[in-house]
Write a protein that holds these residues in place. Structure first.
Motif, PDB file in Angstrom:
ATOM      1  N   GLU A  29       0.563  -1.265   0.229  1.00 27.52           N
ATOM      2  CA  GLU A  29       0.135   0.117   0.239  1.00 27.52           C
ATOM      3  C   GLU A  29       0.382   1.501  -0.089  1.00 27.52           C
ATOM      4  OE1 GLU A  29      -1.046   0.579   4.483  1.00 27.52           O
ATOM      5  OE2 GLU A  29      -2.129  -0.988   3.528  1.00 27.52           O
ATOM      6  N   ILE A  58      -6.785  -5.822   5.951  1.00 25.25           N
ATOM      7  CA  ILE A  58      -7.658  -5.461   5.081  1.00 25.25           C
ATOM      8  C   ILE A  58      -8.722  -5.719   4.255  1.00 25.25           C
ATOM      9  CG2 ILE A  58      -7.277  -3.908   3.216  1.00 25.25           C
ATOM     10  CD1 ILE A  58      -4.905  -2.445   3.297  1.00 25.25           C
ATOM     11  N   VAL A  74      -4.255   0.671  -2.256  1.00 23.98           N
ATOM     12  CA  VAL A  74      -4.601   1.369  -0.570  1.00 23.98           C
ATOM     13  C   VAL A  74      -4.051   2.277  -0.700  1.00 23.98           C
ATOM     14  CG1 VAL A  74      -4.733   0.483   1.651  1.00 23.98           C
ATOM     15  CG2 VAL A  74      -5.248  -0.846   0.465  1.00 23.98           C
ATOM     16  N   ARG A  76      -3.419   5.245   1.391  1.00 21.35           N
ATOM     17  CA  ARG A  76      -3.421   5.353   2.882  1.00 21.35           C
ATOM     18  C   ARG A  76      -2.899   6.535   3.585  1.00 21.35           C
ATOM     19  NH1 ARG A  76      -4.274   2.168   7.642  1.00 21.35           N
ATOM     20  NH2 ARG A  76      -4.459   0.016   6.304  1.00 21.35           N
TER      21      ARG A  76
END
Length: 623
Positions: A29, A58, A74, A76
């Motif tokens: 990610e 996740i 992802v 973040r």
């Protein structure tokens, strides 16, 4: 012997692994640390397939929203930040079989995306959903989030200070969140303090496609808004212009317009009407509203533009407020017209629920606290019953000693919900029918049924004799002692509010004391009531006597069916044609001549007329 592989072999294996990744992908990610990084990473995802992970944590957390995807992009946010947009963000979209997730790392991480002069954050295209979790979108001049594609989810997302409120038509105003794709979900979302409506769920994009749209088409945006907060927006809280929206367990309050407004006329119905065709019953929009909390919305809680499901009617509490359980009864409303989509033949009573709510005095027409789902007791009478544990407390523990109840009707089969019922203020409506007897004294065992020894707390005159239940039981009104001192009753204890002819002389009690047509109780059911005015029923012996005398119609009767003559089988009341003359409803032979009063008044009209052949002498009143 050195068993380690030559470096050339390790290089070859790495090259083989790298070749299996999308061009430019990172095996993990990505972290967003600035506005520029957000834009760059979105391009990395859509153009190069980057920021890919398959972390089990996740997957486990977001599996309900990712259609079993094994890998996902992802982005973040690990630290609080404010991102001020100077241009519209690239469209958010996943790549084939890989959803896109924008995640705030924790509750402590506050991420604000400020629209400024930028257009909405648009979720469109792509073959996989987009999930936004824990971000705040604010300060957009129009719509903040536009969900155009299918299967996306907003989780713990906040949308504020966006939209626009101009225009007379509620649906012409600019909502802060617009949903036009299919199967989108908003869970735990807060849409508050926006300039126009909060959320719009719409299929209006299909309106220009009438020639290609079959009349039975019921497609469009199917969306769910669950466990969120929609409050203090400058228009309606939620606007629904689509099929099968589900709005469940939200707090909807303080919106300038309605809490939820449903435009029931669908694309299919509009197309049918444009083409001069009948509107198919399945073409109407519906919205399933379950266990939501509504209060202080300026346009009411639930507004339906056409053909609403009928709300519950005639709510009444028949137990003391001090009881450990409050018994509430009511009825399912009825709609008129054979073309109404929610007429009795169209809905399945087994699929109906009645949701009971506690309202507050500031907005008694809106259910602030969901209490329970009531039981449908009898589909024929449309009556339902609820037993509500007391004392009643709000979720924050405040005791409610003077409750106000309201309710909605929910059709789980068609995904439809009625507006709220007219509320019942328990303290103010302790004598619901106004007959002088408290509800709890009419329904003596407080079970919601009218048993053989009880009167009906929702009918002022349970037996239809022209005297209210309170007059007969308490000797008030027309039977007050002061008013009848000159014509005392022989035995007041014989008066029976469950028997129209207490002394059995074939004359109703009200007629005997001289009630003219204008003195009968006024039949005033509440709006939409399904309560039926009681029929006046004579005993079989009295009916036989009238038939023998040739009395087929009654000149002093109020017919139940006004299209037919008033007869002994078609009347709701008999009044006295000569109120000056009276007889005693507790003495079947008022003048003591050996003939019952009903034999002397052979045509039971209350007036002196020539005697019939099977009576002796002339009709004689008490005085």
């Amino acid at each position: 012997m050195d068993r380690r592989a030559p470096s050339s072999i390790w290089f070859a294996l790495w090259a083989l692994f790298a070749s299996s990744l999308p061009h430019g992908a990172s095996a993990g990610e990505c972290v967003v640390n600035s506005a520029g990084a957000l834009v760059d990473l979105l391009h990395t995802v859509t153009e190069k397939g980057g920021c890919v992970t398959e972390a089990s944590a996740i997957r486990k957390k977001y599996e309900p929203y990712m259609a079993m995807a094994q890998q996902f992009h992802v982005l973040r946010f690990t630290q609080s930040m404010e991102i001020r947009l100077t241009a519209q963000l690239p469209q958010l979209k996943g790549t084939p079989d890989r959803p896109l997730l924008l995640i705030a790392d924790s509750e402590a991480v506050q991420v604000r995306i400020v629209g400024g002069s930028a257009g909405p954050v648009t979720i469109a295209g792509g073959s996989s959903p987009v999930i936004i979790d824990g971000l705040t979108f604010t300060g957009f001049p129009g719509t903040a989030i536009d969900l155009r594609s299918n299967g996306n989810a907003l989780l713990r997302t906040r949308v504020r200070d966006s939209g626009a409120g101009s225009g007379e038509d509620p649906f012409s105003k600019t909502a802060a969140v617009v949903i036009s794709g299919d199967r989108n979900r908003l869970v735990g979302v807060e849409v508050t303090g926006n300039r126009g409506p909060g959320i719009l769920i719409t299929e209006s994009a299909l309106l220009g496609n009438c020639p290609a749209l079959p009349p039975e088409e019921t497609g469009g945006a199917h969306a769910q808004v669950l466990q969120g907060l929609v409050a203090e927006n400058g228009g309606d809280g939620l606007l629904i212009d689509a099929h099968h929206a589900i709005i469940s367990e939200n707090a909807v309050y303080g919106n300038k317009g309605a809490g939820v407004r449903v435009r029931t006329e669908s694309v299919a119905s509009s197309c049918a009407q444009k083409g001069g065709q009948p509107v198919p019953e399945a073409a109407w929009h519906t919205a399933l509203l379950e266990r939501n909390r509504f209060w202080a919305n300026g346009g009411g809680a639930i507004a339906i533009t056409a053909h609403p499901l009928p709300p519950p009617v005639d709510l009444i509490v028949v137990s003391p407020i001090t009881d450990g359980t409050l018994t509430l009864i009511g009825n399912i409303g009825r709609v008129d017209g054979t073309d109404h989509p929610w007429r009795d033949g169209r809905i399945d009573f087994a699929m109906l629920r009645i949701e009971i709510y506690l309202a507050d005095r500031a907005s008694p027409d809106q259910g602030r606290y969901y209490l329970q789902t009531a039981e449908l007791v009898d589909a024929a009478t449309r009556r339902f019953l609820a037993h509500i544990p007391a004392p009643i407390r709000t979720p924050d523990g405040v005791a409610v000693t003077d409750p106000i109840f309201t309710a909605t009707l929910v059709d789980t089969e068609n995904g439809n919900t009625s507006p709220f019922a007219a509320s019942v203020d328990v303290a103010a409506r302790q004598d619901w029918d106004g007959d002088g007897i408290a509800n709890v004294q009419e329904d003596l065992n407080h079970d919601g049924s009218v048993d053989v020894d009880e009167t009906d707390p929702r009918l002022a005159d349970s037996d239809g004799d022209g005297l209210t239940d309170g007059e007969e039981r308490l000797l008030i009104g027309h039977l007050a002692i002061s008013a009848s001192a000159d014509k005392p009753l022989t035995d007041p204890r014989r008066l029976d509010p469950r028997n129209a002819d207490s002394d059995g002389d074939c004359l109703p009690d009200g007629l005997e004391i001289g009630l003219g047509a204008d003195a009968l109780p006024i039949w005033q059911p509440t709006d939409g009531s399904v309560l039926v005015r009681p029929m006046l029923v004579l005993s079989p012996a009295c009916e036989a006597a009238l038939s023998r005398r040739g009395v087929l119609t009654l000149s002093n009767a109020i017919p139940a069916d006004t299209t037919r003559p008033a007869t002994v089988t078609n009347m709701v009341a008999l009044y006295d044609s000569d109120p000056v003359t009276r007889t005693d409803p507790t003495n079947r032979d008022t003048d003591g001549d050996g003939l019952p009063d009903g034999a002397e008044d052979w045509n039971i009209d209350g007036a002196r007329t020539a005697a019939h052949s099977d009576t002796a002498g002339i009709e004689t009143p008490a005085t």
